[in-house]
Design a protein around this motif. Structure first.
Motif, PDB file in Angstrom:
ATOM      1  N   TYR A 141       0.811  -1.221   0.000  1.00 26.96           N
ATOM      2  CA  TYR A 141       0.000   0.000   0.000  1.00 26.96           C
ATOM      3  C   TYR A 141       0.842   1.267   0.000  1.00 26.96           C
ATOM      4  O   TYR A 141       0.352   2.331  -0.360  1.00 26.96           O
ATOM      5  CB  TYR A 141      -0.920   0.018   1.228  1.00 26.96           C
ATOM      6  CG  TYR A 141      -1.903  -1.129   1.288  1.00 26.96           C
ATOM      7  CD1 TYR A 141      -2.941  -1.214   0.381  1.00 26.96           C
ATOM      8  CD2 TYR A 141      -1.785  -2.122   2.245  1.00 26.96           C
ATOM      9  CE1 TYR A 141      -3.842  -2.261   0.420  1.00 26.96           C
ATOM     10  CE2 TYR A 141      -2.686  -3.177   2.299  1.00 26.96           C
ATOM     11  CZ  TYR A 141      -3.708  -3.245   1.383  1.00 26.96           C
ATOM     12  OH  TYR A 141      -4.603  -4.289   1.411  1.00 26.96           O
ATOM     13  N   MET A 146      -1.416   4.742   0.235  1.00 29.28           N
ATOM     14  CA  MET A 146      -2.479   4.380   1.175  1.00 29.28           C
ATOM     15  C   MET A 146      -1.934   4.176   2.584  1.00 29.28           C
ATOM     16  O   MET A 146      -2.699   4.096   3.544  1.00 29.28           O
ATOM     17  CB  MET A 146      -3.181   3.108   0.694  1.00 29.28           C
ATOM     18  CG  MET A 146      -3.801   3.251  -0.683  1.00 29.28           C
ATOM     19  SD  MET A 146      -4.472   1.699  -1.314  1.00 29.28           S
ATOM     20  CE  MET A 146      -5.889   1.478  -0.245  1.00 29.28           C
ATOM     21  N   ILE A1154      -6.203   8.882   1.919  1.00 33.91           N
ATOM     22  CA  ILE A1154      -6.621   7.574   1.418  1.00 33.91           C
ATOM     23  C   ILE A1154      -6.051   6.514   2.349  1.00 33.91           C
ATOM     24  O   ILE A1154      -4.865   6.499   2.633  1.00 33.91           O
ATOM     25  CB  ILE A1154      -6.129   7.344  -0.024  1.00 33.91           C
ATOM     26  CG1 ILE A1154      -6.514   8.525  -0.916  1.00 33.91           C
ATOM     27  CG2 ILE A1154      -6.685   6.044  -0.586  1.00 33.91           C
ATOM     28  CD1 ILE A1154      -7.977   8.712  -1.101  1.00 33.91           C
ATOM     29  N   ARG A1155      -6.883   5.605   2.793  1.00 32.20           N
ATOM     30  CA  ARG A1155      -6.467   4.638   3.809  1.00 32.20           C
ATOM     31  C   ARG A1155      -6.855   3.217   3.391  1.00 32.20           C
ATOM     32  O   ARG A1155      -7.587   3.013   2.424  1.00 32.20           O
ATOM     33  CB  ARG A1155      -7.124   4.958   5.165  1.00 32.20           C
ATOM     34  CG  ARG A1155      -6.906   6.389   5.633  1.00 32.20           C
ATOM     35  CD  ARG A1155      -7.693   6.673   6.894  1.00 32.20           C
ATOM     36  NE  ARG A1155      -7.325   5.763   7.961  1.00 32.20           N
ATOM     37  CZ  ARG A1155      -6.298   5.955   8.787  1.00 32.20           C
ATOM     38  NH1 ARG A1155      -5.542   7.042   8.661  1.00 32.20           N
ATOM     39  NH2 ARG A1155      -6.007   5.081   9.732  1.00 32.20           N
ATOM     40  N   THR A1156      -6.372   2.285   4.167  1.00 37.00           N
ATOM     41  CA  THR A1156      -6.700   0.878   3.917  1.00 37.00           C
ATOM     42  C   THR A1156      -7.876   0.404   4.744  1.00 37.00           C
ATOM     43  O   THR A1156      -8.484  -0.609   4.422  1.00 37.00           O
ATOM     44  CB  THR A1156      -5.492  -0.018   4.237  1.00 37.00           C
ATOM     45  OG1 THR A1156      -5.138   0.132   5.619  1.00 37.00           O
ATOM     46  CG2 THR A1156      -4.299   0.355   3.374  1.00 37.00           C
ATOM     47  N   ASP A1157      -8.202   1.137   5.827  1.00 35.66           N
ATOM     48  CA  ASP A1157      -9.188   0.624   6.770  1.00 35.66           C
ATOM     49  C   ASP A1157     -10.555   1.274   6.663  1.00 35.66           C
ATOM     50  O   ASP A1157     -11.552   0.724   7.138  1.00 35.66           O
ATOM     51  CB  ASP A1157      -8.673   0.770   8.212  1.00 35.66           C
ATOM     52  CG  ASP A1157      -8.184   2.187   8.514  1.00 35.66           C
ATOM     53  OD1 ASP A1157      -8.122   3.014   7.583  1.00 35.66           O
ATOM     54  OD2 ASP A1157      -7.851   2.459   9.688  1.00 35.66           O
ATOM     55  N   PRO A1159     -13.307   3.284   3.928  1.00 36.40           N
ATOM     56  CA  PRO A1159     -13.573   3.712   2.538  1.00 36.40           C
ATOM     57  C   PRO A1159     -13.538   5.226   2.420  1.00 36.40           C
ATOM     58  O   PRO A1159     -14.013   5.946   3.299  1.00 36.40           O
ATOM     59  CB  PRO A1159     -14.982   3.153   2.262  1.00 36.40           C
ATOM     60  CG  PRO A1159     -15.196   2.103   3.288  1.00 36.40           C
ATOM     61  CD  PRO A1159     -14.422   2.503   4.499  1.00 36.40           C
ATOM     62  N   ILE A1190      -7.729   4.787  -4.655  1.00 38.75           N
ATOM     63  CA  ILE A1190      -9.144   4.551  -4.327  1.00 38.75           C
ATOM     64  C   ILE A1190      -9.620   3.246  -4.955  1.00 38.75           C
ATOM     65  O   ILE A1190     -10.346   2.460  -4.327  1.00 38.75           O
ATOM     66  CB  ILE A1190     -10.000   5.746  -4.805  1.00 38.75           C
ATOM     67  CG1 ILE A1190      -9.688   6.992  -3.966  1.00 38.75           C
ATOM     68  CG2 ILE A1190     -11.488   5.413  -4.739  1.00 38.75           C
ATOM     69  CD1 ILE A1190     -10.311   8.263  -4.496  1.00 38.75           C
ATOM     70  N   LYS A1192      -7.804   0.693  -5.604  1.00 42.41           N
ATOM     71  CA  LYS A1192      -7.222  -0.382  -4.796  1.00 42.41           C
ATOM     72  C   LYS A1192      -8.031  -0.585  -3.520  1.00 42.41           C
ATOM     73  O   LYS A1192      -8.270  -1.719  -3.077  1.00 42.41           O
ATOM     74  CB  LYS A1192      -5.775  -0.031  -4.454  1.00 42.41           C
ATOM     75  CG  LYS A1192      -5.063  -1.032  -3.560  1.00 42.41           C
ATOM     76  CD  LYS A1192      -4.695  -2.301  -4.305  1.00 42.41           C
ATOM     77  CE  LYS A1192      -3.813  -3.203  -3.452  1.00 42.41           C
ATOM     78  NZ  LYS A1192      -3.462  -4.466  -4.136  1.00 42.41           N
ATOM     79  N   GLN A1193      -8.465   0.511  -2.952  1.00 41.85           N
ATOM     80  CA  GLN A1193      -9.289   0.440  -1.744  1.00 41.85           C
ATOM     81  C   GLN A1193     -10.629  -0.243  -2.019  1.00 41.85           C
ATOM     82  O   GLN A1193     -11.140  -0.989  -1.191  1.00 41.85           O
ATOM     83  CB  GLN A1193      -9.519   1.872  -1.229  1.00 41.85           C
ATOM     84  CG  GLN A1193     -10.127   1.969   0.151  1.00 41.85           C
ATOM     85  CD  GLN A1193     -10.435   3.408   0.521  1.00 41.85           C
ATOM     86  OE1 GLN A1193     -11.240   4.063  -0.139  1.00 41.85           O
ATOM     87  NE2 GLN A1193      -9.784   3.905   1.563  1.00 41.85           N
ATOM     88  N   GLN A1194     -11.170  -0.010  -3.216  1.00 42.68           N
ATOM     89  CA  GLN A1194     -12.466  -0.586  -3.564  1.00 42.68           C
ATOM     90  C   GLN A1194     -12.374  -2.010  -4.101  1.00 42.68           C
ATOM     91  O   GLN A1194     -13.409  -2.630  -4.386  1.00 42.68           O
ATOM     92  CB  GLN A1194     -13.147   0.301  -4.617  1.00 42.68           C
ATOM     93  CG  GLN A1194     -13.521   1.687  -4.117  1.00 42.68           C
ATOM     94  CD  GLN A1194     -14.084   2.561  -5.220  1.00 42.68           C
ATOM     95  OE1 GLN A1194     -14.061   2.177  -6.394  1.00 42.68           O
ATOM     96  NE2 GLN A1194     -14.581   3.739  -4.860  1.00 42.68           N
TER      97      GLN A1194
END
Length: 1827
Positions: A141, A146, A1154-1157, A1159, A1190, A1192-1194
């Motif tokens: 990440y 992220m 933008i984060r991993t945990d 949305p 984003i 990647k997050q989704q």
């Protein structure tokens, strides 16, 4: 005797012994017990309350401070409990990175002392730590933005693993091997990952009875792997693979036989230096920088023992590199090579200490038969001596040589010191080379202690001290600063070691003196004269350092000032050391001379006066009674007489005499208060006369008198630093100082004499305060109320108050107020450590002084800003007073750090690293105790943040935004210091700082600018990176909404702020958690039965529930603030009121969120998507990166299933191979996922196949369990409707479904950014990959027209855009159904064919990146259409040579990513390329050669494994060798006629084949060059067979390309690492060239041979190989071609020089015999008609060969004169009149001898007799014209 357990209630693990030497030690035990109980209680409760911040963080810092103060002064039970707690805190899932860093530092401190905790005491699980390391080191990440990981966290984590791996379980080794072996594929980057994990985690300290569970499981396996790699892959290089071997060797000395591997390790180590060898010195670029010196030093020393193999190899190593240490041979290699001299002796001393002096511990003991013997030590020192004495004068500096000599002198002073002293005496005599003196003196300083202490081994050492001290005095030279400083260092060092006492009368009292002691006693009579001469030199230096002399126009004042300060410190510290070590009689002489000089001079006070005053201070400190009796009456009388008149009081510029005497007075009062009190009335009278002088310089000096007088009365400090605790005043009959030279102090019995403030001294301080400070305070109070004071008077009053505060800081208590509680909600106690520091009882008089002054300064500041805001000098004084009131209690942190650094430097140069055990000089031990006291003082000053502190900090904020820049700068500096001092103060002032950023007309420019600078932080993390969501929210919004000034200075600060935010920002946790393991650990700590018991107990059930509820609320609050921050930033951007720069800043802030945990909110997604088509390029770049993150997050999770790899194979042997032992390489259980497609796959095959995406799986071993993606039918639904999407996904779907949006986006993406600098952008690739992965083919219909349009557009930007989309599309269809994939390729293949035919110079690299990126981490069967399209006749000739080379280039990039899994394609490609090896065009041939090097890269078999089924080098070489055989005949013809060669290259109509052979050779050489730089397998015998064919080509002048390729090819081959089994083939190839007819080939071969032997020195140094090579070279000395003979002599000289050949008597006799070959007389040659010219020529050759051999012997020793050399030189003189070329050879030999031996001829000529010198002089010295 009372034990520590009885005193403390527990047995401490390891205390800091220096606390016991403090005068207030009695109170420390009780104090520490209270503190550790408090820490245990509050730390555990903070964990139970689930308050990581600030609770756990605060008490972690307290525990860290406690360990620094007391050591590990807690029980083993508590130690283990702390370790368990912090280990579990560290491995909390998704723990914030800043907390990871903090907890890892704490855990490392707890685990650092390995000796106090054994493996039986502690077992730690390794898997949680592995998960954390994987998360940090290999985050997927981080590159997407992220996760923002601090740069320093990697080092902290690695340190923790290194400390923790000692305590991993016995079974952990096998578990790690099972976990990471599947990653080991030599062609993949995961090999480096696996090796990194192994190096970090594998435990190597298991006891001998458990070695079968430890290193024996893997050592042979990994040694074989290392041995099989012959081209230094990345994972073998810098501290990776060798680090593991070094560690296991060091931890298990005597249990592993390293003998077979020593030659290769040393060969690889030698190769890593990239030393230039041979006449051409052509260096080939290498992948790595070689092995680290620290790692190899430990490794080499660990190999030593039992026999001397390792030492002999080390001696050979230094013989080979000896000449590279010579000062004239400096190069890029020098720095690394110099470090060898430091690191290997350092490791050797460390091992000797471990064997002979270390305390017994649980760690593995070295077996007795492996311990180093005395002979080993001697051999080691002898091996180092030649190189270390060469390196002393290196251009890279002498520090490494000095450090190495220090280590060697500890064990063999008799071998090292005499030679060093000889060089030093010679350097003292030279006038033209001062660098020799600085270098040798520095080295003498490093060995000084060994020189005096080693009485048994080197009894003569002491006799050199006095001659050296006397001889170096001229070095105190004002014209040479460096020499002056090193001279002062030398004098100071010897003075610290030697009591300066006249012992000349000792023989009358001591009858047991040896002859050496009698001589030494006699020599000490000169000490008095020496000190007198030293002082005269210092006085000369002072007189030449006056301020007038230092302000020359040709030097900068800054540089001069630094030299002035260093000179002052050097003179003062040296003089102080000497006086501390003087006898009373010599001290009196020195004092009289000092006083006479000072009393008869008037010096300016900036430079010269300051230096002399420092010398006076030194005298006063050593013996205040005698010094003050001379100086105070003299100085005070002059001051009082000159200030008695009112006129003098009002003068603006005072006389230098007054100022100088006041300066001396200010320095000499820094001494023992018991003596100083005698002169109290005089000093007070001086203060009355001078404190209110109008002259600023005058009253500032008076304030110094005031300050230092108060300090002398009130602080605690050592009174003496003598090497003898009883002093040096005893009669000679009772104490003989010469027997105590270099005597160490006993740390258990130091008998420090402390100055402890007395009631009389405190009373004097009170009197001074009342008389001088109290009136000034009243003045200031009156001024605040309106009374009139001039600016000068106000500044004077503030200066007096400031100096009074500094002088009395130690006894002025901190204000005792309740802490402020309205800033942070503390759920656990937030107290500071309460430390005793020996503060004397002062009553209640000063109890509120600090508070009174703080409030007064507050009122004064308010009044000043209102009435006198332009009085900047007074405001600066107020700021300084604030600083001292808050944090100064007798010692500042800066003072402590400076003294600590100086102490470390002195300790490093003087310590006994062999014996250790605090075996230091007494003055050094005293200094260390005083540092401990200072450290306690610094930490005792820290208190809670009270209302008074709040007033001060807020006032500093006000001054930080004031109108004047100098005030702002100073206030900001002190404010940031307060932020460090009080962690909560930043939170307290953040709103006030942010208020200055508002866009308000009433906010002036200076306030805005000041607020910005506070936000920036000056060397600290900025405000905007604070780890609190509320503060982040407020700061970021304030920055974005800041007043939009367009001033360049403001914009520069904003840019600086953003850069710092990007640099320091790390991901802030939103949801924190405390695991059950942590709660259990905390409960265990609270329930501990070990004393002292925690002050408080654990939580009740209700409190536990409240803690859980609080944590949930805190997490919800963070989530709310996060969403609100995103919404606010989006609103600000969308409103359109922001200027462009701030809009971009806001967008950048959104990118950081933008984060991993969690949305990303839909509005933010929509904004970012819309920003993709923004007009501003910067905005689009931010949006591209952010939308990729984003997506990647989704990304939806895909189902994985477990399979049995063996079951996928149709082979019956697959199951047995899979279950069997290690068998890396191609096996029947891993070939099922290879690419073997002969046609396009069908749907049934596609759905049946199990795709293995990662290229490394299965090569070495299959992981267990092995998981792959489930079939498409079991994966998340493809082709979702818009109703099935989340709000964030809808924003993306709607935009990318809009044709207008896509058209805009394609237009922007296909624009040119930077002409000529644009390249394939991974962030754009990530964007499109995410689109097609998350939304499958939903956007293809809209994109297809644009892809077609872009493919037809040949412009660079359009092609780049297309390449980024295509690569993302190919990687994105990973989970598409077969139908969609097939349909996609129907569309893509024509496009790819089009672009492959129209690549240009600008786009070729973009398409290479496209195909290599698309092929990365993908099963090759999924890429059938791509691979087959690229394989379609890459060399067609249709588009010209560039088109052919380009298609090969992109094909190469694609296939390389598939590594070992496409052997069929590689075979097909090889067959195809074999038809084009003689292609007409150079660029095509070059690319063919490069592709061939990649094809054969995979021809490699790991140990005990199978080779891949890829093409084999041997088979290919066998085909080429017959075709290249004709090269030798072509070489002859080309040498005869250059025009013929040119015709062969140009005239394609010739049919004799010579042109094709030349082209073929060029292609082959390009292949060899590429292969030798990349391949893992060793150079093969077949490759060596090319040598005879290529060697002649190196000297072909008619074809420049052929010549360059041949040179580079031979250089690559020569520098390749030869495995032992290939050495016979190499020698055979050399012999074949030597036996050939080409003299050019022979010359090239000889140069090749020298390089080959040097780079494979240890492997090829076997007797049989040495003999073969010697015969070959001696044979070529007799070659009929002169060039060959000379080349053979050069090579022979080089091999003599590196130690490959020994110059023995038999070899010399052989050469001398050849020299004596008879030649006919000249008359006979000229007159005899039957003279045999052929026989004569043969005799000339024979005789010349002998002369060349002797010349080679001479030239092999360019920097010394061995015993055999003079006679050989004399023998050569007999041939001065021989026929040519013999005469020329002899003359050149003598010329070279003169050139290389000129610098040290005075030393070298000692080897010759007088007669020999006469002959040499006649030959070497040109005759005088006038003779």
């Amino acid at each position: 005797m009372v034990t520590r357990e009885e005193v403390l209630g527990f047995t401490p693990q390891k205390e800091i012994i220096y606390n016991k030497l403090l005068p207030y030690y009695e109170s420390i035990d009780c104090e520490s017990n209270c503190q550790i109980a408090d820490i245990k209680s509050n730390l555990a409760r903070a964990v139970q309350l689930k308050e990581l911040r600030p609770g756990v963080v605060h008490w972690t810092s307290k525990l860290y401070t406690y360990i620094n103060l007391y050591g590990r002064k807690f029980s083993k039970t508590d130690h283990l409990a702390f370790i368990k707690l912090y280990y579990d805190l560290l491995v909390i899932p998704e723990l914030e990175f800043k907390l990871v860093e903090r907890f890892s530092k704490m855990l490392n401190v707890l685990l650092k002392k390995r000796s106090i905790l054994s493996r039986e005491d502690l077992v730690l699980p390794w898997r949680p730590l592995y998960a954390l390391v994987k998360r940090v080191l290999y985050s997927s990440y981080e590159q997407l933005g992220m996760e923002w990981i601090p740069g320093s966290i990697e080092g902290c984590l690695k340190n923790v693993v290194q400390s923790a791996r000692v305590y991993f379980s016995d079974e952990s080794t096998q578990e790690m091997l099972d976990e990471w072996r599947p990653l080991m594929c030599p062609f993949d980057y995961t090999m480096e990952v696996a090796i990194t994990y192994f190096v970090l985690f594998l435990p190597t300290t298991l006891p001998p009875d458990k070695h079968q569970l430890g290193f024996k499981l893997w050592l042979d396996e990994f040694l074989q792997i290392w041995d099989s790699y012959h081209n230094s892959p990345q994972w073998e290089g810098v501290s990776i693979m060798t680090d593991r071997f070094s560690r296991v060797a060091d931890d298990n000395i005597g249990y592993i036989d390293w003998g077979p591997y020593i030659p290769k390790f040393l060969t690889c180590y030698l190769r890593g230096f990239n030393l230039p060898v041979g006449s051409k010195r052509l260096q080939v670029a290498r992948r790595t920088k070689g092995y680290e010196n620290v790692v190899m030093a430990t490794f080499l020393v660990a190999m030593m023992g039992k026999n001397q193999d390792a030492l002999n190899h080390l001696k050979t190593f230094f013989k080979a590199v000896e000449s590279f240490f010579h000062p004239s041979n400096a190069g890029r290699f020098s720095f690394k090579l110099q470090r060898v001299l430091h690191k290997i002796p350092q490791a050797f001393i460390k091992r000797l200490h471990r064997e002979r002096y270390a305390k017994p511990s649980w760690q593995n003991n070295i077996p007795d038969d492996y311990k180093l013997t005395e002979d080993d030590i001697t051999l080691f020192v002898e091996a180092f001596k030649p190189v270390i004495f060469l390196a002393i004068f290196s251009k890279m500096g002498h520090l490494d040589a000095a450090a190495g000599l220090q280590s060697l002198a500890l064990v063999r002073p008799e071998l090292v010191i005499p030679q060093l002293l000889e060089k030093t005496y010679a350097a003292l005599e030279t006038l033209t080379e001062p660098h020799q003196l600085t270098a040798t003196l520095s080295c003498v300083v490093s060995v000084a202690r060994s020189m005096l202490k080693a009485r048994k081994r080197y009894p003569e050492g002491a006799s050199h001290v006095i001659p050296i001290l006397t001889a170096v005095l001229p070095g105190i030279d004002p014209n040479d600063f460096i020499k002056c400083m090193i001279t002062l260092q030398a004098i100071s060092t010897f003075s610290a070691l030697v009591p300066l006492v006249d012992c000349s009368e000792a023989p009358m009292h001591w009858k047991d003196l040896t002859e050496q002691e009698r001589e030494l006693c006699s020599a000490t009579a000169t000490f008095e004269a020496f000190i007198t001469l030293f002082m005269e030199r210092c006085f000369t230096l002072i007189e030449n350092s006056t301020f007038e002399h230092t302000t020359s126009q040709d030097s900068t004042q800054a540089k001069v000032n630094r030299q002035e300060s260093l000179a002052e410190v050097g003179v003062a510290s040296t003089f102080s050391t000497m006086l501390n070590q003087c006898s009373p009689e010599i001290y009196q002489v020195a004092l009289n001379k000092l006083f006479n000089y000072a009393s008869s001079r008037v010096l300016e006070t900036k430079v010269a006066g300051k230096m002399l005053a420092s010398m006076c201070r030194s005298a006063a400190k050593v013996n205040p009674k005698k010094a003050l009796a001379k100086f105070i009456p003299h100085c005070s009388s002059i001051v009082l007489s000159l200030t008695s008149s009112e006129e003098a009081q009002n003068e603006v510029e005072l006389d230098n005499e007054l100022l100088f005497n006041l300066q001396v007075l200010s320095e000499i009062v820094r001494c023992d208060s018991s003596v100083l009190l005698t002169y109290k009335s005089t000093i007070l009278e001086v203060l009355r006369s001078t404190l209110h002088l109008r002259c600023k310089q005058g009253y500032e000096l008076a304030c110094n008198v005031l300050k230092y007088f108060l300090k002398a009365m009130t602080i605690l400090y050592p009174l003496e630093y003598c090497s003898n605790a009883e002093g040096l005043g005893k009669p000679i009959s009772e104490y003989l100082p010469i027997r105590h030279w270099a005597m160490t102090g006993d740390v258990h019995n130091l008998n420090i004499h402390w100055h402890i403030p007395t009631p009389e001294g405190i009373a004097a301080a009170k009197e001074v305060f009342a008389v001088f400070c109290r009136p000034e305070i009243e003045k200031l109070k009156g001024f605040v109320k309106g009374q009139n004071l001039s600016r000068e008077e106000l500044l004077q009053s503030l200066t007096i108050v400031l100096n009074t505060v500094i002088g009395m800081a130690f006894i002025l208590p901190r204000w005792n107020k309740e802490p402020v509680t309205d800033i942070i909600d503390f759920r656990v106690e937030f107290t500071e450590l309460n430390l005793s520091t020996g503060i004397p009882e002062t009553g209640s008089e000063f109890e509120n002084t600090r508070e009174e002054l703080a409030l007064l300064m507050n009122d004064l500041q308010v009044y000043m800003l209102e009435k006198h805001a332009d009085d900047t000098k007074s405001l600066l004084s107020i700021i300084t007073i604030y600083s001292h009131l808050v944090s100064y209690f007798g010692c500042s942190k800066e003072e402590y750090n400076s003294r600590s650094h100086s102490f470390a430097l002195v300790k490093r140069s003087m310590e006994d690293k062999l014996r250790r055990k605090k075996n230091h000089l007494r003055p050094l031990l005293i200094d260390r105790v005083y540092l401990q006291h200072d450290f306690r003082r610094i930490n005792s000053s820290k208190g809670s943040y009270t209302a008074i502190d709040r007033v001060v900090v807020h006032n500093l904020v006000s001054l930080s935004i004031s109108q004047y820049s100098e005030v702002r700068t100073k206030a900001q500096e002190i404010l940031l210091h307060c932020y460090d001092y009080y962690s909560v103060s930043k939170r307290d002032t953040v709103n006030k700082v942010l208020a200055g950023l508002k866009e308000d007309k009433d906010i002036p420019h200076h306030q805005f600018k000041g607020s910005l600078y506070i936000m920036v932080g000056h060397g600290r993390p900025p405000f905007a990176c604070f780890h609190r969501w509320k503060v982040l929210h407020d700061c970021w919004l304030a920055i974005i909404q800041a007043g939009h000034s367009e001033k360049p200075s403001i914009m520069a600060v904003i840019d600086k702020l953003m850069v710092k935010i990007q640099k320091h920002f790390s991901t802030v946790a939103i949801e924190n958690q405390i695991t059950d393991e942590c709660l259990k650990d905390a409960e265990h700590l609270l329930d501990s039965t070990s004393a002292p018991a925690p002050i408080k107990g654990g939580l009740t059930a209700e409190e536990h529930e409240q803690a859980t509820q609080w944590l949930q609320e805190r997490n919800q609050e963070n989530t709310m603030i996060y969403n609100n921050l995103v919404e606010s930033l989006v609103n600000l951007i969308e409103n359109g009121n922001l200027r462009w720069k701030f809009s971009q800043l806001a967008l950048g802030f959104l990118g950081l969120l933008i984060r991993t945990d969690i949305p990303f909110p839909a509005r933010g997604v929509r904004l970012m998507v819309n920003s993709l088509v923004h007009e501003a390029l910067t905005v689009r770049k931010i949006a591209v990166a952010t939308v990729g993150a984003i997506l990647k997050q989704q990304k939806r999770p895909h189902k994985m299933i477990t399979i049995d790899p063996a079951a996928q194979s149709s082979s019956t042997a697959a199951a047995s191979e899979s279950e069997g032992g290690l068998n890396p390489g191609t096996r029947s259980d891993n070939t099922w996922h290879h690419y073997n497609c002969t046609r396009a796959p069908t749907k049934e095959e596609w759905e049946k196949w199990v795709f293995v995406e990662k290229t490394h799986w299965g090569y070495y071993q299959w992981p267990k369990p092995f998981k792959v993606y489930a079939p498409v039918s079991e994966q998340p639904k493809l082709g979702r409707s818009i109703e099935e999407l989340t709000p964030g996904e809808k924003a993306i779907y709607v935009a990318f479904s809009d044709p207008d949006f896509i058209e805009q986006l394609m237009g922007f993406l296909s624009l040119e950014d930077r002409k000529g600098k644009d390249k394939f952008q991974n962030k754009r690739f990530t964007l499109f990959k995410g689109l097609f992965r998350n939304f499958d083919d939903a956007f293809l219909p809209v994109l297809k027209p644009h892809l077609l349009r872009l493919s037809q557009d040949a412009q660079e930007s359009s092609q780049r855009c297309l390449s980024e989309i295509v690569s993302g599309l190919i990687r994105g269809y990973k989970h598409w159904s077969f139908e969609k994939v097939e349909k996609l390729w129907e569309f893509l293949v024509p496009i790819l064919r089009t672009v492959l035919n129209q690549m240009t110079v600008d786009t070729i690299r973009d398409w290479n990146m496209c195909f290599s990126t698309a092929s990365e981490s993908r099963d090759p069967r999924k890429l059938y259409w791509l691979l087959e399209t690229l394989m379609e006749s890459p060399i067609t000739g249709d588009g010209g040579s560039f088109s052919d080379a380009s298609r090969l280039f992109v094909l190469q990039g694609c296939l390389v990513q598939q590594e070992w899994r496409v052997p069929g394609l590689l075979h097909r490609l090889l067959v195809y390329l074999e038809q084009h090896l003689t292609h007409t065009y150079k660029n095509v041939r070059d690319r063919v050669g490069s592709v061939l090097s990649w094809i054969f890269l995979f021809d490699f078999a790991m140990p005990n494994g199978n080779a891949t089924t890829s093409p084999h080098t041997a088979d290919f070489a066998k085909k080429l060798l017959p075709r290249l055989a004709a090269l030798q005949t072509i070489e002859v013809e080309s040498s005869a006629s250059a025009s013929n060669t040119e015709m062969m290259e140009v005239q394609s109509r010739e049919e004799d084949g010579r042109q094709d052979i030349i082209k073929l050779s060029k292609t082959v050489m390009k292949w060899l060059i590429g292969s030798l730089g990349k391949m893992y397998s060793p150079i093969s015998p077949e490759m060596l067979k090319f040598l005879p064919m290529l060697a002649p080509l190196e000297n072909v002048e008619s074809d420049e390309e052929l010549n360059e390729l041949a040179c580079l090819t031979l250089a690559c081959m020569a520098q390749s690492l030869l495995p032992s089994h290939n050495i016979p083939y190499a020698i055979q190839a050399l012999q074949e060239v030597a036996n050939g007819t080409s003299w050019r080939g022979k010359c090239s071969m000889l140069q090749y041979m020298q390089v080959m032997i040097f780079y494979n020195l240890f492997a090829i140094s076997q007797p049989e190989y040495v003999e073969q090579i010697k015969n070959l070279i001696v044979g070529l000395l007799k070659d009929e071609r002169l060039e060959v003979r000379e080349a053979a002599a050069t090579t022979l000289s080089g091999l003599f020089h590196c130690g490959f050949f020994r110059i023995d008597s038999q070899l010399q006799k052989d050469f001398e015999k050849m020299c004596k070959t008879k030649l006919p007389a000249k008359r006979l040659r000229l007159q005899d008609p039957q003279f045999n010219a052929e026989a004569f020529y043969s005799s000339i050759i024979q005789r010349h060969a002998g002369v060349l051999g002797l010349s080679a012997c001479i030239q092999s020793c360019p920097y010394d004169v061995p015993v055999w050399m003079p006679q050989i030189l004399m023998d050569l003189t007999d041939h001065l009149h021989d026929p040519q070329p013999i005469e020329l050879t002899v003359r050149k030999t003598f010329s070279d001898f003169r050139r290389t031996h000129h610098d040290n001829w005075q030393e070298h000529k000692q080897q010759f007799t007088d007669d020999q010198l006469v002959i040499l002089t006649d030959l070497l010295v040109s005759p005088c014209y006038y003779a």
